[in-house]
Design an enzyme around this catalytic site. Structure first.
Site, short mmCIF file in Angstrom:
data_model
loop_
_atom_site.label_atom_id
_atom_site.label_comp_id
_atom_site.label_asym_id
_atom_site.label_seq_id
_atom_site.Cartn_x
_atom_site.Cartn_y
_atom_site.Cartn_z
N SER A 229 11.10 -7.34 -13.43
CA SER A 229 10.18 -8.33 -12.54
C SER A 229 9.21 -8.04 -11.98
CB SER A 229 11.77 -9.46 -11.48
OG SER A 229 11.81 -10.72 -12.04
N TYR B 7 5.76 -13.28 -21.53
CA TYR B 7 6.38 -13.09 -19.86
C TYR B 7 7.48 -12.14 -20.54
CZ TYR B 7 9.93 -13.97 -15.93
OH TYR B 7 10.48 -13.25 -15.11
N TYR C 139 11.91 -11.68 -2.95
CA TYR C 139 13.54 -13.08 -3.40
C TYR C 139 13.68 -13.46 -1.56
CZ TYR C 139 13.16 -11.18 -7.58
OH TYR C 139 12.72 -10.87 -9.36
N VAL D 99 15.09 -7.29 -12.55
CA VAL D 99 16.62 -7.60 -12.21
C VAL D 99 17.72 -6.36 -13.39
CG1 VAL D 99 16.92 -9.15 -14.79
CG2 VAL D 99 18.53 -9.43 -12.72
N1 GLN Z 1 13.31 -11.34 -17.22
C1 GLN Z 1 14.04 -11.80 -16.39
C2 GLN Z 1 14.11 -13.22 -16.18
O1 GLN Z 1 13.07 -13.66 -16.11
C3 GLN Z 1 13.22 -10.77 -15.19
C4 GLN Z 1 14.41 -11.60 -13.47
C5 GLN Z 1 14.47 -10.10 -12.72
O2 GLN Z 1 14.25 -9.73 -12.69
N2 GLN Z 1 14.29 -10.95 -11.24
O3 GLN Z 1 14.65 -13.90 -15.53
#
Ligand code: GLN
Length: 414
Positions: A69, A193, A245, A263
């Site tokens: 993310s 993405y 978040y 993440v």
């Molecule tokens: N690629 C991850 C997802 O879409 C990114 C989410 C994250 O880093 N919080 O679930």
């Protein structure tokens, strides 16, 4: 080199911060993308890169992991460079959702709350200019590589692992497609993405990328302007309100730096005008932010007064000289002038003229030692000059660096 290392205080501070935060072993590695579960839970690195292009690092700062993310703000920056802030805002909001990163936070029209949650990031990614998904990814790849100052690779295994396990993101995209907010093909959008999330970086790379945002969009290592200054500022604003978040409110109070977590355990944080920070440690807290990352950045911010809302100290008086020579009052001004500096100048000059009771004097402002004049200060200076002239004083300004912007405010200096 050795000599500079010996007198280098920052690396030692970073080492100490890692030592103090290492006992935080709470949280869990993300495993909903199976490939991410293979990360070393104890990996821990930090890097700081200043706007002058100096780097400081400690721990596993050169270990690679996927951007996840943390790609979101940088892709958002590219989207607003491509389309403009307002056009992007019509499609993706600015407001913190107060919900987890993968929540279905869409408004009545299917518009995602902000570009930092998955829904908003998917939509943002779909807005990047390009005929095909491979062209859009190529542009994202080039831009993010520019932010990092090196060509980034995709971790193919993580990409495939996320594509296989990515039903929730596809579901989000289908929902947006059904409500009309997403206008491209779902599988094309998720492909781009997932790839942007799978770009491999180190903690050091994240510090360089963050430093580029701290430095008005110019990568301080390569000197290349990646996005313009307003785009960097808009991106930082959204990171500030939505980057962490549903921990965003606490983050503002405890750390107070625009930031974005991922993440895989990375965090990007920015001290505008000063430096960018990268942190990496894979165990995540309940909000999906690196537990140790939050701990170390909280220590850093509290220990060194980095919160953006920290009250800045007032610099020395902007007036270094105020003296009469017959009927001439000379005011020597210095430094970076903002609203309060001009306020001080207005009051000191007015008081001087009033106490000396000279109604036909000349006032000479010497701005030779002024280094910058902010917009509000410029307006105040214009007003001051206009009012002085209206009151019958003669006014002159020595401005060798031509810092005064004439006619921007109401009065006009002519
Ligand atoms: N690629 C991850 C997802 O879409 C990114 C989410 C994250 O880093 N919080 O679930």
């Amino acid at each position: 080199m050795e000599q500079t290392e010996r007198i280098e205080p920052v690396n030692r501070i970073l080492d100490a911060l890692l030592r103090l935060s290492a006992p935080v072993t709470t949280g869990r590695i993300a495993d909903y993308i199976p490939e991410l579960a293979k990360a070393d839970p104890d990996a821990f690195g930090i890097a700081v890169v200043s706007v002058l292009g100096h780097a400081y690092e400690a721990g596993d700062s050169r270990k690679e992991f996927t951007l996840q993310s943390i790609s979101k703000p940088f892709v958002y920056a590219l989207a607003i460079s491509d389309l403009g802030l307002d056009a992007v805002h019509e499609r993706v909001g600015f407001e913190p959702s107060g919900e987890p990163f993968n929540a279905f936070s869409l408004d009545d029209q299917g518009r995602p709350a902000n570009p930092m949650v998955n829904a908003g990031a998917l939509l943002t990614s779909s807005l990047i200019s390009g005929q095909s998904s491979s062209e859009r990814f190529a542009r994202i790849h080039a831009s993010l590589s520019g932010f990092a100052g090196r060509v980034l690779d995709v971790d193919q295994k993580v990409f495939e692992s996320e594509r296989e396990s990515g039903d929730r993101n596809r579901a989000l995209a289908y929902l947006m497609k059904a409500s009309g907010s997403l206008t491209r093909e779902v599988l094309d959008v998720t492909e781009v993405y997932f790839r942007q999330c799978s770009l491999l970086v180190t903690t050091y790379d994240i510090a360089v990328m963050s430093a580029t945002l701290a430095n008005d969009g110019i990568n301080p290592m390569t000197g290349v302007q990646i996005v313009d200054s307003a785009v960097a500022r808009h991106t930082l604003a959204v990171m500030g309100s939505c980057g962490m978040y549903d921990y965003a409110g606490q983050w503002a109070v405890r750390v107070g730096m625009p930031a974005k977590s991922g993440v895989s355990g990375g965090i990007s944080a920015v001290k505008p005008g000063q430096f960018g920070i990268g942190v990496f440690s894979p165990r995540l807290d309940d909000a999906g932010n690196s537990s140790r990352g939050v701990a170390v950045l909280t220590l850093l911010s509290e220990g060194y007064g980095l919160n953006l809302l920290q009250h800045p100290p007032r610099p020395a008086s902007p007036i270094h000289l105020l003296k009469w020579d017959a009927d001439v009052l000379s005011a020597g001004i210095r430094g970076d002038l903002d609203f309060v500096d001009l306020e001080l100048i207005v009051h000191e000059v007015a008081e001087e003229l009033a106490t000396k009771k000279k109604s036909d004097a000349e006032v000479r402002f010497d701005l030779t030692h002024v280094t910058s004049i902010g917009e509000a200060a410029n307006m105040m200076l214009e007003q001051l000059v206009t009012r002085l002239k209206e009151s019958g004083f003669r006014v002159s300004i020595e401005d060798p660096s031509m810092l005064v912007k004439v006619g921007v405010g109401q009065g006009g200096l002519a």
